[in-house]
Motif scaffolding. Sequence first.
Motif, PDB file in Angstrom:
ATOM      1  N   PHE A   1       0.812  -1.218   0.000  1.00  4.83           N
ATOM      2  CA  PHE A   1       0.000   0.000   0.000  1.00  4.83           C
ATOM      3  C   PHE A   1       0.849   1.274   0.000  1.00  4.83           C
ATOM      4  CE2 PHE A   1      -3.198  -3.012   1.501  1.00  4.83           C
ATOM      5  CZ  PHE A   1      -4.348  -2.571   0.847  1.00  4.83           C
ATOM      6  N   ASP A   2       2.160   1.116   0.149  1.00  2.00           N
ATOM      7  CA  ASP A   2       3.069   2.262   0.196  1.00  2.00           C
ATOM      8  C   ASP A   2       2.672   3.242   1.303  1.00  2.00           C
ATOM      9  OD1 ASP A   2       5.280   3.754  -0.547  1.00  2.00           O
ATOM     10  OD2 ASP A   2       4.179   4.937  -2.019  1.00  2.00           O
ATOM     11  N   VAL A   3       2.456   2.700   2.503  1.00  6.94           N
ATOM     12  CA  VAL A   3       2.158   3.515   3.675  1.00  6.94           C
ATOM     13  C   VAL A   3       3.087   3.101   4.811  1.00  6.94           C
ATOM     14  CG1 VAL A   3      -0.263   3.879   3.073  1.00  6.94           C
ATOM     15  CG2 VAL A   3       0.376   1.912   4.498  1.00  6.94           C
ATOM     16  N   LYS A   4       3.149   3.923   5.827  1.00  8.69           N
ATOM     17  CA  LYS A   4       3.960   3.605   7.000  1.00  8.69           C
ATOM     18  C   LYS A   4       3.036   3.176   8.127  1.00  8.69           C
ATOM     19  CE  LYS A   4       7.520   5.455  10.076  1.00  8.69           C
ATOM     20  NZ  LYS A   4       8.369   6.645  10.386  1.00  8.69           N
ATOM     21  N   PRO A   5       3.273   2.015   8.738  1.00  8.16           N
ATOM     22  CA  PRO A   5       2.398   1.594   9.828  1.00  8.16           C
ATOM     23  C   PRO A   5       2.551   2.486  11.060  1.00  8.16           C
ATOM     24  CG  PRO A   5       4.101  -0.066   9.417  1.00  8.16           C
ATOM     25  CD  PRO A   5       4.299   1.020   8.420  1.00  8.16           C
ATOM     26  N   VAL A   6       1.433   2.746  11.722  1.00  9.11           N
ATOM     27  CA  VAL A   6       1.428   3.440  13.009  1.00  9.11           C
ATOM     28  C   VAL A   6       1.397   2.365  14.090  1.00  9.11           C
ATOM     29  CG1 VAL A   6       0.131   4.991  14.514  1.00  9.11           C
ATOM     30  CG2 VAL A   6       0.187   5.403  12.037  1.00  9.11           C
ATOM     31  N   LEU A   7       2.355   2.388  15.001  1.00  9.56           N
ATOM     32  CA  LEU A   7       2.452   1.351  16.024  1.00  9.56           C
ATOM     33  C   LEU A   7       1.801   1.838  17.324  1.00  9.56           C
ATOM     34  CD1 LEU A   7       6.116   0.094  15.476  1.00  9.56           C
ATOM     35  CD2 LEU A   7       4.006  -0.589  14.306  1.00  9.56           C
ATOM     36  N   ASP A   8       1.013   0.965  17.922  1.00  5.59           N
ATOM     37  CA  ASP A   8       0.335   1.313  19.178  1.00  5.59           C
ATOM     38  C   ASP A   8       0.367   0.101  20.096  1.00  5.59           C
ATOM     39  OD1 ASP A   8      -1.598   2.009  21.220  1.00  5.59           O
ATOM     40  OD2 ASP A   8      -2.366   3.529  19.838  1.00  5.59           O
ATOM     41  N   ARG A   9       1.029   0.239  21.224  1.00  5.90           N
ATOM     42  CA  ARG A   9       1.200  -0.880  22.146  1.00  5.90           C
ATOM     43  C   ARG A   9      -0.125  -1.341  22.750  1.00  5.90           C
ATOM     44  NH1 ARG A   9       5.184  -0.628  25.634  1.00  5.90           N
ATOM     45  NH2 ARG A   9       4.175  -1.695  27.359  1.00  5.90           N
ATOM     46  N   ARG A  10      -1.150  -0.523  22.682  1.00  9.98           N
ATOM     47  CA  ARG A  10      -2.446  -0.915  23.236  1.00  9.98           C
ATOM     48  C   ARG A  10      -3.112  -2.031  22.428  1.00  9.98           C
ATOM     49  NH1 ARG A  10      -5.418   4.740  23.530  1.00  9.98           N
ATOM     50  NH2 ARG A  10      -4.348   4.899  21.513  1.00  9.98           N
ATOM     51  N   LEU A  11      -2.595  -2.291  21.220  1.00  6.90           N
ATOM     52  CA  LEU A  11      -3.106  -3.393  20.405  1.00  6.90           C
ATOM     53  C   LEU A  11      -2.388  -4.712  20.681  1.00  6.90           C
ATOM     54  CD1 LEU A  11      -3.566  -1.530  17.010  1.00  6.90           C
ATOM     55  CD2 LEU A  11      -5.395  -2.575  18.370  1.00  6.90           C
ATOM     56  N   ARG A  12      -1.523  -4.711  21.672  1.00  3.12           N
ATOM     57  CA  ARG A  12      -0.823  -5.959  22.027  1.00  3.12           C
ATOM     58  C   ARG A  12      -1.798  -7.029  22.510  1.00  3.12           C
ATOM     59  NH1 ARG A  12       4.670  -4.718  25.510  1.00  3.12           N
ATOM     60  NH2 ARG A  12       5.800  -3.559  23.881  1.00  3.12           N
ATOM     61  N   GLU A  13      -1.284  -8.253  22.507  1.00  2.00           N
ATOM     62  CA  GLU A  13      -2.013  -9.382  23.074  1.00  2.00           C
ATOM     63  C   GLU A  13      -2.126  -9.192  24.588  1.00  2.00           C
ATOM     64  OE1 GLU A  13      -4.256 -11.415  22.994  1.00  2.00           O
ATOM     65  OE2 GLU A  13      -3.487 -12.901  21.571  1.00  2.00           O
ATOM     66  N   LYS A  14      -2.950  -9.982  25.214  1.00  2.00           N
ATOM     67  CA  LYS A  14      -3.037  -9.989  26.674  1.00  2.00           C
ATOM     68  C   LYS A  14      -1.669 -10.288  27.277  1.00  2.00           C
ATOM     69  CE  LYS A  14      -5.352 -12.541  30.419  1.00  2.00           C
ATOM     70  NZ  LYS A  14      -4.112 -12.917  31.129  1.00  2.00           N
ATOM     71  N   SER A  15      -1.335  -9.563  28.332  1.00  2.00           N
ATOM     72  CA  SER A  15      -0.087  -9.847  29.036  1.00  2.00           C
ATOM     73  C   SER A  15      -0.290 -11.030  29.987  1.00  2.00           C
ATOM     74  CB  SER A  15       0.374  -8.629  29.835  1.00  2.00           C
ATOM     75  OG  SER A  15       1.459  -8.975  30.673  1.00  2.00           O
ATOM     76  N   TYR A  16       0.645 -11.972  29.918  1.00  2.00           N
ATOM     77  CA  TYR A  16       0.628 -13.107  30.831  1.00  2.00           C
ATOM     78  C   TYR A  16       1.705 -12.985  31.903  1.00  2.00           C
ATOM     79  CZ  TYR A  16      -2.770 -15.354  27.825  1.00  2.00           C
ATOM     80  OH  TYR A  16      -3.912 -15.643  27.121  1.00  2.00           O
ATOM     81  N   GLY A  17       2.198 -11.772  32.106  1.00  2.00           N
ATOM     82  CA  GLY A  17       3.118 -11.504  33.202  1.00  2.00           C
ATOM     83  C   GLY A  17       4.349 -12.385  33.184  1.00  2.00           C
ATOM     84  N   GLU A  18       4.671 -12.983  34.332  1.00  2.00           N
ATOM     85  CA  GLU A  18       5.909 -13.756  34.445  1.00  2.00           C
ATOM     86  C   GLU A  18       5.885 -15.039  33.624  1.00  2.00           C
ATOM     87  OE1 GLU A  18       6.676 -14.948  38.429  1.00  2.00           O
ATOM     88  OE2 GLU A  18       4.885 -16.207  38.612  1.00  2.00           O
ATOM     89  N   ALA A  19       4.742 -15.414  33.071  1.00  2.00           N
ATOM     90  CA  ALA A  19       4.659 -16.636  32.254  1.00  2.00           C
ATOM     91  C   ALA A  19       5.187 -16.431  30.842  1.00  2.00           C
ATOM     92  CB  ALA A  19       3.216 -17.128  32.188  1.00  2.00           C
ATOM     93  N   GLU A  20       5.286 -15.190  30.399  1.00  2.00           N
ATOM     94  CA  GLU A  20       5.630 -14.928  29.000  1.00  2.00           C
ATOM     95  C   GLU A  20       7.023 -15.458  28.646  1.00  2.00           C
ATOM     96  OE1 GLU A  20       4.918 -10.775  28.945  1.00  2.00           O
ATOM     97  OE2 GLU A  20       2.747 -11.027  28.811  1.00  2.00           O
ATOM     98  N   GLY A  21       7.082 -16.185  27.540  1.00  2.00           N
ATOM     99  CA  GLY A  21       8.341 -16.764  27.100  1.00  2.00           C
ATOM    100  C   GLY A  21       8.679 -18.081  27.768  1.00  2.00           C
ATOM    101  N   LYS A  22       7.911 -18.462  28.781  1.00  2.00           N
ATOM    102  CA  LYS A  22       8.130 -19.739  29.451  1.00  2.00           C
ATOM    103  C   LYS A  22       7.353 -20.834  28.717  1.00  2.00           C
ATOM    104  CE  LYS A  22       9.181 -18.411  34.222  1.00  2.00           C
ATOM    105  NZ  LYS A  22       9.394 -16.959  34.115  1.00  2.00           N
ATOM    106  N   PRO A  23       7.720 -22.108  28.920  1.00  2.00           N
ATOM    107  CA  PRO A  23       6.973 -23.194  28.279  1.00  2.00           C
ATOM    108  C   PRO A  23       5.484 -23.133  28.619  1.00  2.00           C
ATOM    109  CG  PRO A  23       9.011 -24.020  29.230  1.00  2.00           C
ATOM    110  CD  PRO A  23       8.872 -22.599  29.700  1.00  2.00           C
ATOM    111  N   GLN A  24       4.647 -23.462  27.654  1.00  2.00           N
ATOM    112  CA  GLN A  24       3.209 -23.438  27.877  1.00  2.00           C
ATOM    113  C   GLN A  24       2.815 -24.308  29.067  1.00  2.00           C
ATOM    114  OE1 GLN A  24       0.865 -21.546  26.162  1.00  2.00           O
ATOM    115  NE2 GLN A  24      -0.517 -22.253  27.774  1.00  2.00           N
ATOM    116  N   GLU A  25       3.541 -25.416  29.264  1.00  2.00           N
ATOM    117  CA  GLU A  25       3.244 -26.318  30.379  1.00  2.00           C
ATOM    118  C   GLU A  25       3.415 -25.608  31.720  1.00  2.00           C
ATOM    119  OE1 GLU A  25       5.173 -26.994  27.842  1.00  2.00           O
ATOM    120  OE2 GLU A  25       4.202 -28.689  26.834  1.00  2.00           O
ATOM    121  N   TRP A  26       4.392 -24.698  31.790  1.00  2.00           N
ATOM    122  CA  TRP A  26       4.637 -23.923  33.027  1.00  2.00           C
ATOM    123  C   TRP A  26       3.388 -23.139  33.393  1.00  2.00           C
ATOM    124  CZ3 TRP A  26       4.535 -19.038  34.966  1.00  2.00           C
ATOM    125  CH2 TRP A  26       5.290 -18.754  36.098  1.00  2.00           C
TER     126      TRP A  26
END
Length: 209
Positions: A74-99
């Motif tokens: 589209f030849d446009v520049k994306p506008v980034l907004d952190r409010r569109l992030r996924e739900k935060s899983y706190g200390e679980a993020e990046g850890k194995p799903q089993e954890w």
Amino acid sequence: MRTLYVVTHPEATHHVERVVGGWHDSDLTPDGRRTAAAVARALRSTVPEESKIELISSDLQRTVQTAQKIADVFDVKPVLDRRLREKSYGEAEGKPQEWLDQRFITPPAVGDRLGHDEGVAGAETKGAFAERVYAVMNDILKHPYEHQIVVTHGFALTFIVAWWIGMPIESLGYANFRAPSGSITTLREDDFFHNRQVVSLGDTRHLPE
């Protein structure tokens, strides 16, 4: 007439590594990048050539990489907004799903589902997550574009659709609109009645077999 195209990012490394996503900043996989290119082509074939579009994306890498594929066609520049992030899983993020699975406290069938504590330090409640998505979408709706593309995450899509049809946040305890990775959801508002349609939810016809 206003049309929103809501894209859920394609396959990312946290999917194949079986680690918790959330705010964990995973990249698209090679398959995910190919899917993002297919999404971009589908959008380009749908949005009228002469239209001015706005492209807004979550600021995590997997969504930024998806948005960049769309930006290129589209030849446009994306506008980034952190409010569109996924739900935060706190200390679980990046850890194995089993954890996370071993510690996760499921919400009650009846009661305070929006404020429910899932048992993981730093994790967002469903209510807090919904509030920030509603806030960003209220801001996006103020922008004077007939065609807007929003690149976000699978869980966030639920609250975008709920916001679009006017569901109050206090009614979201049981809401769940599911859509596959790499899908396009099309939302449209007419200029006369200002009725809002969910034209398609989680469309994947553009994806390769």
